[in-house]
Structure formats: structure tokens, C-alpha cells
Design an enzyme around this catalytic site. Sequence first.
Site, PDB file in Angstrom:
ATOM      1  N   GLY A 217       0.829  -1.203   0.000  1.00 18.34           N
ATOM      2  CA  GLY A 217       0.000   0.000   0.000  1.00 18.34           C
ATOM      3  C   GLY A 217       0.858   1.245   0.000  1.00 18.34           C
ATOM      4  O   GLY A 217       0.547   2.236   0.655  1.00 18.34           O
ATOM      5  N   ASP A 240       0.816  -1.439  -4.792  1.00 21.26           N
ATOM      6  CA  ASP A 240      -0.458  -0.759  -4.528  1.00 21.26           C
ATOM      7  C   ASP A 240      -1.394  -0.984  -5.707  1.00 21.26           C
ATOM      8  O   ASP A 240      -1.016  -1.599  -6.709  1.00 21.26           O
ATOM      9  CB  ASP A 240      -0.238   0.740  -4.288  1.00 21.26           C
ATOM     10  CG  ASP A 240      -1.270   1.336  -3.324  1.00 21.26           C
ATOM     11  OD1 ASP A 240      -2.445   0.919  -3.383  1.00 21.26           O
ATOM     12  OD2 ASP A 240      -0.908   2.206  -2.526  1.00 21.26           O
ATOM     13  N   ASP A 260      -3.474  -6.269  -5.255  1.00 17.44           N
ATOM     14  CA  ASP A 260      -4.430  -6.066  -4.163  1.00 17.44           C
ATOM     15  C   ASP A 260      -3.918  -6.783  -2.921  1.00 17.44           C
ATOM     16  O   ASP A 260      -3.778  -8.008  -2.919  1.00 17.44           O
ATOM     17  CB  ASP A 260      -5.792  -6.622  -4.577  1.00 17.44           C
ATOM     18  CG  ASP A 260      -6.893  -6.345  -3.561  1.00 17.44           C
ATOM     19  OD1 ASP A 260      -6.571  -6.002  -2.406  1.00 17.44           O
ATOM     20  OD2 ASP A 260      -8.079  -6.489  -3.925  1.00 17.44           O
ATOM     21  N   MET A 261      -3.646  -6.041  -1.859  1.00 15.26           N
ATOM     22  CA  MET A 261      -3.083  -6.635  -0.641  1.00 15.26           C
ATOM     23  C   MET A 261      -4.050  -7.588   0.048  1.00 15.26           C
ATOM     24  O   MET A 261      -3.636  -8.385   0.898  1.00 15.26           O
ATOM     25  CB  MET A 261      -2.657  -5.535   0.331  1.00 15.26           C
ATOM     26  CG  MET A 261      -3.760  -4.632   0.813  1.00 15.26           C
ATOM     27  SD  MET A 261      -3.093  -3.220   1.744  1.00 15.26           S
ATOM     28  CE  MET A 261      -4.593  -2.259   2.003  1.00 15.26           C
ATOM     29  N   LYS A 274       2.790   1.273   6.138  1.00 16.43           N
ATOM     30  CA  LYS A 274       2.870   2.655   6.627  1.00 16.43           C
ATOM     31  C   LYS A 274       1.499   3.311   6.576  1.00 16.43           C
ATOM     32  O   LYS A 274       0.965   3.576   5.502  1.00 16.43           O
ATOM     33  CB  LYS A 274       3.869   3.433   5.769  1.00 16.43           C
ATOM     34  CG  LYS A 274       3.967   4.905   6.042  1.00 16.43           C
ATOM     35  CD  LYS A 274       4.642   5.628   4.881  1.00 16.43           C
ATOM     36  CE  LYS A 274       3.706   5.843   3.711  1.00 16.43           C
ATOM     37  NZ  LYS A 274       3.671   4.761   2.744  1.00 16.43           N
ATOM     38  N   HIS A 278      -4.512   1.573   9.995  1.00 17.10           N
ATOM     39  CA  HIS A 278      -5.538   2.445  10.595  1.00 17.10           C
ATOM     40  C   HIS A 278      -6.717   2.697   9.662  1.00 17.10           C
ATOM     41  O   HIS A 278      -7.752   3.216  10.097  1.00 17.10           O
ATOM     42  CB  HIS A 278      -4.921   3.754  11.080  1.00 17.10           C
ATOM     43  CG  HIS A 278      -4.611   4.745  10.010  1.00 17.10           C
ATOM     44  ND1 HIS A 278      -4.585   6.107  10.243  1.00 17.10           N
ATOM     45  CD2 HIS A 278      -4.299   4.601   8.687  1.00 17.10           C
ATOM     46  CE1 HIS A 278      -4.278   6.748   9.137  1.00 17.10           C
ATOM     47  NE2 HIS A 278      -4.098   5.864   8.182  1.00 17.10           N
TER      48      HIS A 278
END
Length: 373
Positions: A217, A240, A260-261, A274, A278
Site C-alpha cells: 500500500g 499498490d 491487491d493486498m 505505513k 488504521h
Amino acid sequence: MGYLFQETLSSNPKTPIVVDDDNELGLMAVRLANAAAFPMVLKAALELGVFDTLYAAASRTDSFLSPYEIASKLPTTPRNPEAPVLLDRMLRLLASYSMVKCGKALSGKGERVYRAEPICRFFLKDNIQDIGSLASQVIVNFDSVFLNTWAQLKDVVLEGGDAFGRAHGGMKLFDYMGTDERFSKLFNQTGFTIAVVKKALEVYEGFKGVKVLVDVGGGVGNTLGVVTSKYPNIKGINFDLTCALAQAPSYPGVEHVAGDMFVDVPTGDAMILKRILHDWTDEDCVKILKNCWKSLPENGKVVVIELVTPDEAENGDINANIAFDMDMLMFTQCSGGKERSRAEFEALAAASGFTHCKFVCQAYHCWIIEFCK
């Protein structure tokens, strides 16, 4: 021109002021009730280039500028003849928040003059490559896309649902950005990433010996650009979505890879997450982390860069202010995202198969956390 100036003082210092607890509380309440003015003026000043203009003059002897001089030096010359007067009113407010310094010229009409304060360097557009800039973050936070979402907060508390989806036809933030090129470009310029990473690298040595580093990402790739500039032997993979990589410049030793993670993650002996976790719910974070775990060798690690919330909401604590501001931003804009405590990060690491979670160091508002396999 240069100015002789004096510090600005109260216009009527002999006026008696009632000082008691109730009066102080009343003043605080009035300030909170009018709190919208400062961020909106800050946003307009950033869009106008006021801080860049003042900062450019700061290294010279004549570092104080009058509102007329500021208006004449802005990137876009105002057509409004009242612009200097309006700028003066804006700058007075910014000075009261210590963003700029206000003085009064002793010559001529004794007009107010202004100078950039050191904090301005964090908001300069020209500083993006050096330390990053918070200017775009302010502008994004007060863009109509986010403001429309904030307006849903009361109804979400009362009725449930997702604030961003309620405001934007059921879409989540990252799906929405695929439909709004203007906002996507602005969003990808936000943040303080470069400053945080550079500050962390002053003490963090966890990238020594790493051969392949995957930034999961990683957006436009600037984090890997900073890391590989210090560790040129590292091969960087900036991973990403295609829409994010479309705006990514090239960096020496960094390969941009689309994917796509939530599906899989490129193989590397270390990874960076990073300010990614969140954005997501605990369940989604575990999916991302498990994919990272699968692509790491034995003794590999994920370097998590995240804010860590304090256990208590301490009055006057700037770290608590930032943490809980950001937590509410995640709540409204990121469909289940949130900031997390130490215990919550430890729980995520354990749920994803990592053997331990180490809080290594802090850079500005973010912590460097190692999830070790």
C-alpha cells in the site's frame, strides 16, 4: 522593503479584565464555539500560497512583509483591490495561533507586518520532496468530499451505518477515489510520510541487511524512495492498486507493482505497512497481515508505521490530541478504520501469526513497530 517594527500589544491595555474561573471557562467555551474559523482560514492561506510567500522572505533582512507586499507576491495575483485588507484579517488570526509573527511598522502609517514562524516549514508546498507537506492534508480534510462525510456523524451514532457511504452513495473511500481523479490526486499528496520516515531513519536501523523490501500500500512510492536513498543495496517493491501507481514517479532501485493486498503480497524479506492498518477494521487488518506473513521468510518482519493511542485521554496532551483527532477522522472517512493502542497492535500481531510485536522508536506522531515472524 525592510521594516522597523514593534511587537503588537493590546489596543487598550489599561482596561480592567475580570479574572476568575468562570470567566476563563467562558472564554474557552467561546473559542471552541468559533473553532471552525481557524482551519478554514488556514486552508485558504495554504491554497493562496501565503506561507510559501512569507517563508521565502524569512531568510532575508526584510523578513517582515506588509499585507500589500504579500498580496503582490502570491502565486496568483489577486484581482480584488481589497485583497491586502482581507489578508491582514486572516493573518491576524494565524498570528494568534503562532503560525506567523505579527509586528507593527514604525514608519509610515504603522501598518501591521508579518513574518513566517518556524512551524510554517511543515506546510510549504516546495518542501514536499524534502520533508513532505501537511498543506495537502489540511486541504483534503476540508474538501467537500470529507466535509459531507463529517455531516453524517450524528446520524451514524444514532442509527448506525457508515459515514462515508451515507455521504457518497454507498461507496467506501478507496472505491470512491477510483471515480474522482481530482480528489484521488489530492489525497495521494497528503501526509507527512517523508518527514516521519527521515526522522525515524536517524535512529532506526531495522533495514540494515534487508535485500528486498516491499512497501504494501505504498502509494506513489516516496517512502521507498527515502529508504533506498539511505540503503541503496535494497531492492524496493512499491505495491499498490493500479490507480495509486498511475501517479507514482520513478525512484532508483524501486519497482512499482500493481495488485491487491487483500489477495496476495509480493515476496520480500521485510515489508512496510505505513499508515495502512488504521484505514481498516481488525478483521481486514488480519487479512492483510496474514498475506504479508505468507510472503515473508522465516525471521522476516513487517515494519508497521502507525500512531499509537494512549490508554487515557490526558488533558492538554498533544499526543492525545493528535491520536484522538486522527481516530475520529478514521471513524468518519475510512469505513471501520481506527487508531489503535499498544495492546490492540499486539493482538493484531498474534492473530496474524507473528511471534512478537516490538515498539522500537517514535518519530513525530508515529511509532515504528516490528511484527516479527
